[in-house]
Design a protein around this motif. Structure first.
Motif, short mmCIF file in Angstrom:
data_model
loop_
_atom_site.label_atom_id
_atom_site.label_comp_id
_atom_site.label_asym_id
_atom_site.label_seq_id
_atom_site.Cartn_x
_atom_site.Cartn_y
_atom_site.Cartn_z
N LYS A 88 0.82 -1.21 0.00
CA LYS A 88 0.00 0.00 0.00
C LYS A 88 0.86 1.27 0.00
N ARG A 89 2.15 1.11 0.26
CA ARG A 89 3.09 2.24 0.24
C ARG A 89 4.19 1.88 -0.74
N PRO A 90 4.00 2.19 -2.03
CA PRO A 90 4.95 1.77 -3.07
C PRO A 90 6.40 2.15 -2.73
N GLY A 91 7.28 1.21 -2.90
CA GLY A 91 8.69 1.41 -2.59
C GLY A 91 9.10 0.81 -1.26
N THR A 92 8.12 0.46 -0.43
CA THR A 92 8.43 -0.08 0.89
C THR A 92 9.06 -1.47 0.80
N VAL A 93 8.42 -2.36 0.08
CA VAL A 93 8.91 -3.74 0.01
C VAL A 93 10.23 -3.81 -0.75
N SER A 94 10.33 -3.10 -1.86
CA SER A 94 11.58 -3.12 -2.62
C SER A 94 12.70 -2.41 -1.86
N GLY A 95 12.37 -1.34 -1.14
CA GLY A 95 13.39 -0.67 -0.34
C GLY A 95 13.91 -1.56 0.77
N LEU A 96 12.99 -2.26 1.43
CA LEU A 96 13.37 -3.19 2.49
C LEU A 96 14.22 -4.33 1.93
N PHE A 97 13.84 -4.82 0.76
CA PHE A 97 14.61 -5.88 0.11
C PHE A 97 16.04 -5.42 -0.16
N LEU A 98 16.18 -4.24 -0.75
CA LEU A 98 17.51 -3.74 -1.11
C LEU A 98 18.39 -3.56 0.12
N VAL A 99 17.84 -2.96 1.17
CA VAL A 99 18.62 -2.73 2.38
C VAL A 99 19.02 -4.05 3.03
N CYS A 100 18.06 -4.94 3.19
CA CYS A 100 18.33 -6.20 3.88
C CYS A 100 19.27 -7.09 3.06
N TYR A 101 19.06 -7.15 1.75
CA TYR A 101 19.96 -7.96 0.94
C TYR A 101 21.38 -7.42 1.04
N GLY A 102 21.53 -6.10 0.93
CA GLY A 102 22.86 -5.51 1.01
C GLY A 102 23.55 -5.86 2.32
N ILE A 103 22.81 -5.81 3.41
CA ILE A 103 23.38 -6.14 4.73
C ILE A 103 23.70 -7.63 4.81
N PHE A 104 22.76 -8.46 4.39
CA PHE A 104 22.96 -9.91 4.47
C PHE A 104 24.11 -10.37 3.56
N ARG A 105 24.21 -9.77 2.38
CA ARG A 105 25.30 -10.14 1.47
C ARG A 105 26.65 -9.73 2.07
N THR A 106 26.69 -8.57 2.69
CA THR A 106 27.93 -8.11 3.33
C THR A 106 28.33 -9.05 4.46
N VAL A 107 27.35 -9.48 5.25
CA VAL A 107 27.64 -10.43 6.33
C VAL A 107 28.17 -11.74 5.74
N GLY A 108 27.49 -12.24 4.71
CA GLY A 108 27.90 -13.49 4.09
C GLY A 108 29.28 -13.43 3.48
N GLU A 109 29.66 -12.25 2.96
CA GLU A 109 30.97 -12.10 2.34
C GLU A 109 32.11 -12.26 3.35
N HIS A 110 31.83 -12.08 4.63
CA HIS A 110 32.86 -12.27 5.66
C HIS A 110 33.22 -13.75 5.81
N PHE A 111 32.38 -14.64 5.29
CA PHE A 111 32.63 -16.07 5.39
C PHE A 111 32.98 -16.71 4.05
N ARG A 112 32.72 -15.98 2.97
CA ARG A 112 32.91 -16.52 1.63
C ARG A 112 34.30 -16.17 1.09
N GLN A 113 34.91 -17.12 0.41
CA GLN A 113 36.20 -16.89 -0.22
C GLN A 113 36.00 -16.01 -1.45
N PRO A 114 36.72 -14.89 -1.56
CA PRO A 114 36.54 -14.03 -2.74
C PRO A 114 36.94 -14.76 -4.02
N ASP A 115 36.40 -14.31 -5.13
CA ASP A 115 36.75 -14.90 -6.42
C ASP A 115 38.25 -14.79 -6.64
N ALA A 116 38.86 -15.88 -7.11
CA ALA A 116 40.31 -15.95 -7.22
C ALA A 116 40.88 -14.86 -8.12
N GLN A 117 40.18 -14.51 -9.19
CA GLN A 117 40.71 -13.53 -10.13
C GLN A 117 40.63 -12.10 -9.61
#
Length: 273
Positions: A207-236
């Motif tokens: 009912k408030r356009p931009g709310t769900v997509s904004g929440l998705f973008l913020v949360c994904y960015g945070i979760f991906r950053t957390v996950g990157e602390h455990f993931r081996q970076p691409d070798a190249q």
């Protein structure tokens, strides 16, 4: 060396083979994700109460939504991998950029592809762009979950070395025990993110356009950053400045854009009050 190392399950990356034709788990994860996303999008667009107005798409529109999203994911994901993760190699081997069956997809590239695709779909159906972004954000965690599970099945995108008791030895990563970071990301970017965005939908996010997509973008960015602390970076690429990884760097503008969406949605709601 940890007290207990869990052996990596030997799962054939080919889910089904019929003569010379083979269906791989990775490809199957895309098909299943798109079909489940299409089904969920149909259900969401049939419930006017969730939107507080006429939903942005009818059933035919959701069918086109699936096609546009699929094109955005594949084309954007491949182009993003070429440009973000291995530009030098593909500059020397340009035809390899077309060989998507060799692997190499970028979520952030796929996201940009989907944004462009939904812009085009919004123009075709004269729908609100943010409404379609919200719909896309509601179904995308399904694909993220199955994609990370497919990464695990393939024994790719493994984690950094560790001594935690649930460490695994991945056949292609050498003898060192590593974090099963694909499963961490499946839990964060898939299950937890899906729970968050669907809760937002349930409590009036559409009912408030931009709310769900904004929440998705913020949360994904945070979760991906957390996950990157455990993931081996691409070798190249390896580590960037200050210990950052490419995944972390690309997630920063996502968080900023998501915050802007949320502030816009909140301001719009206040103006209507």
């Amino acid at each position: 060396m940890p007290n207990l190392v869990i052996p990596f399950p030997e799962i054939d990356p080919v889910a089904l083979a019929i003569g010379p034709f083979a269906i791989r788990w990775y490809a199957l994860s895309y098909v299943v994700s798109l079909l489940l996303g299409w089904w969920l999008a149909r259900q969401l667009c049939r419930k006017e109460a969730l939107w507080g107005r006429k939903p942005p798409l009818n059933d035919q529109g959701v069918d086109d939504f699936l096609l546009y999203m699929a094109c955005g994911i594949v084309l954007g994901g491949r182009l993003g991998y070429v440009l973000f993760y291995n530009p030098g190699y593909y500059a020397q081997n340009p035809l390899e950029a077309l060989a998507i069956w060799h692997g190499g997809m970028s979520f952030h590239g796929g996201l940009l592809g989907c944004i462009l695709a939904l812009f085009l779909l919004a123009r075709r159906y004269k729908a609100g762009v943010l409404e379609l972004f919200d719909l896309g954000a509601a179904v995308t965690p399904i694909g993220l979950f199955f994609g990370r599970i497919a990464n695990f099945v393939n024994g790719e995108l493994w984690g950094r070395t560790t001594d935690v008791p649930w460490a695994m030895i991945f056949p292609a990563a050498g003898p060192e025990p590593r974090h099963p970071s694909q499963l961490y990301q499946a839990a964060l970017e898939g299950l937890l993110l899906f729970t968050i965005v669907m809760a937002a939908v349930r409590f009036g996010g559409f009912k408030r356009p931009g709310t769900v997509s904004g929440l998705f973008l913020v949360c994904y960015g945070i979760f991906r950053t957390v996950g990157e602390h455990f993931r081996q970076p691409d070798a190249q690429i390896g580590f960037l400045a200050y210990g950052l990884t490419m995944g972390m760097l690309l997630s920063l503008p996502m968080i900023a854009l998501g915050a802007a969406f949320l502030m816009r949605a909140r301001k719009s709601a206040r103006n209507k009050a």
